[in-house]
Write an enzyme that holds these catalytic residues in place. Structure first.
Site, PDB file in Angstrom:
ATOM      1  N   LEU A  39       0.839  -1.190   0.000  1.00 22.95           N
ATOM      2  CA  LEU A  39       0.000   0.000   0.000  1.00 22.95           C
ATOM      3  C   LEU A  39       0.883   1.252   0.000  1.00 22.95           C
ATOM      4  O   LEU A  39       1.864   1.318   0.739  1.00 22.95           O
ATOM      5  CB  LEU A  39      -0.875  -0.030   1.256  1.00 22.95           C
ATOM      6  N   GLY A  41       2.262   2.360  -2.940  1.00 21.37           N
ATOM      7  CA  GLY A  41       2.774   2.349  -4.303  1.00 21.37           C
ATOM      8  C   GLY A  41       4.191   2.880  -4.456  1.00 21.37           C
ATOM      9  O   GLY A  41       4.957   2.988  -3.493  1.00 21.37           O
ATOM     10  N   GLY A 115      -4.226  -8.085  -9.700  1.00 16.88           N
ATOM     11  CA  GLY A 115      -5.587  -8.086 -10.228  1.00 16.88           C
ATOM     12  C   GLY A 115      -5.641  -7.982 -11.739  1.00 16.88           C
ATOM     13  O   GLY A 115      -4.803  -7.352 -12.372  1.00 16.88           O
ATOM     14  N   THR A 139      -3.033   1.653 -11.723  1.00 14.59           N
ATOM     15  CA  THR A 139      -1.906   0.726 -11.601  1.00 14.59           C
ATOM     16  C   THR A 139      -0.534   1.373 -11.797  1.00 14.59           C
ATOM     17  O   THR A 139       0.482   0.675 -11.851  1.00 14.59           O
ATOM     18  CB  THR A 139      -2.076  -0.456 -12.585  1.00 14.59           C
ATOM     19  N   GLY A 175      19.467  11.078 -18.884  1.00 14.60           N
ATOM     20  CA  GLY A 175      18.191  11.772 -18.725  1.00 14.60           C
ATOM     21  C   GLY A 175      18.316  12.934 -17.766  1.00 14.60           C
ATOM     22  O   GLY A 175      18.713  12.746 -16.613  1.00 14.60           O
ATOM     23  N   GLY A 177      15.804  14.999 -16.853  1.00 22.83           N
ATOM     24  CA  GLY A 177      14.517  15.411 -16.306  1.00 22.83           C
ATOM     25  C   GLY A 177      14.534  15.374 -14.792  1.00 22.83           C
ATOM     26  O   GLY A 177      15.603  15.372 -14.163  1.00 22.83           O
ATOM     27  N   GLY A 180      16.474  12.370 -13.103  1.00 24.67           N
ATOM     28  CA  GLY A 180      17.899  12.463 -13.407  1.00 24.67           C
ATOM     29  C   GLY A 180      18.609  13.543 -12.619  1.00 24.67           C
ATOM     30  O   GLY A 180      19.672  13.298 -12.022  1.00 24.67           O
ATOM     31  N   ASP A 302      -0.626   7.790 -13.064  1.00 19.97           N
ATOM     32  CA  ASP A 302       0.386   7.695 -14.116  1.00 19.97           C
ATOM     33  C   ASP A 302      -0.069   6.923 -15.344  1.00 19.97           C
ATOM     34  O   ASP A 302       0.579   6.998 -16.390  1.00 19.97           O
ATOM     35  CB  ASP A 302       1.661   7.045 -13.561  1.00 19.97           C
ATOM     36  N   HIS A 434       8.565  39.049   7.020  1.00 25.58           N
ATOM     37  CA  HIS A 434       9.970  39.384   6.761  1.00 25.58           C
ATOM     38  C   HIS A 434      10.839  38.883   7.908  1.00 25.58           C
ATOM     39  O   HIS A 434      10.485  39.090   9.070  1.00 25.58           O
ATOM     40  CB  HIS A 434      10.122  40.903   6.637  1.00 25.58           C
TER      41      HIS A 434
END
Length: 457
Positions: A39, A41, A115, A139, A175, A177, A180, A302, A434
């Protein structure tokens, strides 16, 4: 086969899946949440949380190494990578236990296993069928590589990089991005010699060009090497290292090659295409309400084309739960999702880039850049960087881009400005404490509103 049913069956227990589960349960719906791994991910176990723990450890290393400039006598004796990993894993473990507790507290039925979608109302796990009035696909994603570039040995993706028990002496990062530059930043702080290879013309190419230039300038100062606008051709590894070949004919030798060329949608092998879920390049196709082409089947995170960010999936999961419950939530504006890259210095943005704004509004777009050199707290922190604002013609602020240490913490106010369609004159009267870095946002809006104080010319 036994059979069990719920108002909502969710396939995937990452940020999108568990957010949908918890919100749906709060709204009185029965929920079954299916996850083959842990759980939380990728984000919790192999992504956002552990990488940011490494980045904080890297910040501590830099602070010790550079303590003289603050008049503090400290010594940097090196990095105890076992200690760093213990710190990182402890954070993940505590958050994981918290999620498990919340799942029970919300009354969500948690099913551990892989699943498969067998029809638009049914997910099968190890011979048991779970039926839902609605089904949510969540997923997640996996680390991509390039054709002919196999992961293994000294060629690793971010998941393996997180579990290294040593600091490599010399690293090539393929990479430039988000993933990377974050790992490049960590390893450079830990003392490694790092070179980034990016096929596109600049680092963090998804960001406004201003942010790329600021980050590249900072990385040069930090002696982080990078080669942009050049493509990778091949990598060959031996027992002692890896040799990376570039299209330019140049070769780079390293102890380790990190492949950070993006993440792909984890949609294969779950029955999506077999059941008839509409797909495009592996991504699940949805409308603005996260609905697929099959009635009652939604998708988030995703696996839906767009920003691959945990908080995007999280927000989409909440949206789907509320939509199913009949609350009719407002669709999510993708541009209004804040984006942060947690390297040193940080890069944060929300809204449109200057190029996107000019495409949408024409050439009358106004921009203003406020240098952090004029911000007291940034000088105290000894960080350089800037805040760039983009204003639609006679309209609201449509883009905010920030570079500098800790600017990720400013993105909360920045996303309110964008999402509430604030004009510079709306923000200018707001008082910023400030000395804080939030003053940089205030000063930039004062300037755009026609009353610059600490800037001139």
């Amino acid at each position: 086969m036994s059979d069990t049913s719920a108002d909502l069956v969710i396939l995937g227990g990452g940020s999108g899946g568990y957010a949908a589960a918890f919100r749906a349960a709060e709204l009185g719906l029965s929920v079954t949440l299916i996850e083959k791994d842990k759980l939380g991910g990728t984000c919790l176990h192999r992504g956002c949380i552990p990488t940011k723990a490494l980045l904080h450890a890297a910040e501590i290393a830099d602070a010790a190494r550079d303590s003289d400039q603050f008049g503090v006598k400290a010594t940097f004796d090196g990095v105890d990578i076992a200690g760093v990993n213990k710190y990182k894993d402890g954070i993940v473990s505590r958050l994981y236990k918290g999620l498990q507790g919340l799942t029970k507290a919300h009354g969500v039925t948690f099913v551990e296993g892989s699943g498969t979608l067998v029809d638009q109302h049914t997910v099968e796990v190890d011979g048991t069928r779970y039926t839902g009035r609605n089904v949510l696909l969540a997923t997640g994603s996996y680390s991509k590589t390039l054709p002919g570039l196999e992961l293994g040995g000294r060629i690793v993706a971010s998941e393996q990089a997180l579990t290294l028990d040593y600091v490599p002496d010399k690293v090539v990062v393929l990479g430039g991005g988000v993933i990377g530059v974050e790992f490049a930043s960590v390893w450079a702080s830990f003392g490694a010699d790092v070179t980034i290879v990016e096929a596109l013309p600049r680092l963090v190419p998804a960001e406004d060009e201003f942010a790329s230039k600021q980050l590249e300038r900072a990385f040069r100062r930090r002696k982080i090497g990078f080669k942009t606008g050049v493509k990778f051709t091949e990598a060959a590894q031996t027992d002692n290292g890896v040799t990376v070949s570039l299209e330019s004919g140049e070769t780079l030798d390293a102890d380790l090659l990190l492949v950070a060329v993006g993440r792909g949608p984890n949609t294969a092998g779950h029955g999506y295409s077999e059941v008839g879920v509409a797909m495009d390049r592996g991504f699940v196709t949805t409308d603005e309400r996260m609905r697929t082409n099959l009635p009652g089947v939604y998708a988030v995170g995703d696996i839906v084309d767009g920003l691959q960010l945990a908080h995007r999936g999280f927000a989409q999961g909440i949206f789907v739960a509320e939509d199913i419950a009949g609350l009719n939530p407002e669709p999510i504006d993708e541009a209004g999702i804040p984006r942060v890259t947690y390297c040193h210095p940080e890069v944060a943005s929300v809204g449109l880039s200057e190029d996107e704004a000019r495409q949408r509004y024409g050439s009358d777009v106004t921009t203003f850049t406020y240098d952090l050199g004029g911000n007291g707290k940034s000088q105290i922190l000894k960080t350089s960087g800037a805040v760039k604002l983009i204003q639609a013609p006679d309209g609201p602020v449509v883009g905010l881009h920030l570079v500098g240490d800790r600017v990720g913490e400013l993105i909360g106010e920045a996303q309110l400005i964008y999402n509430w369609e604030a004009f510079p004159a709306d923000v200018a009267p707001l008082i910023h404490a400030h000395p804080t870095q939030t003053e940089a946002l205030g000063e930039a809006h004062l300037a755009l509103a026609g009353k610059p104080l600490h800037v001139h010319g």
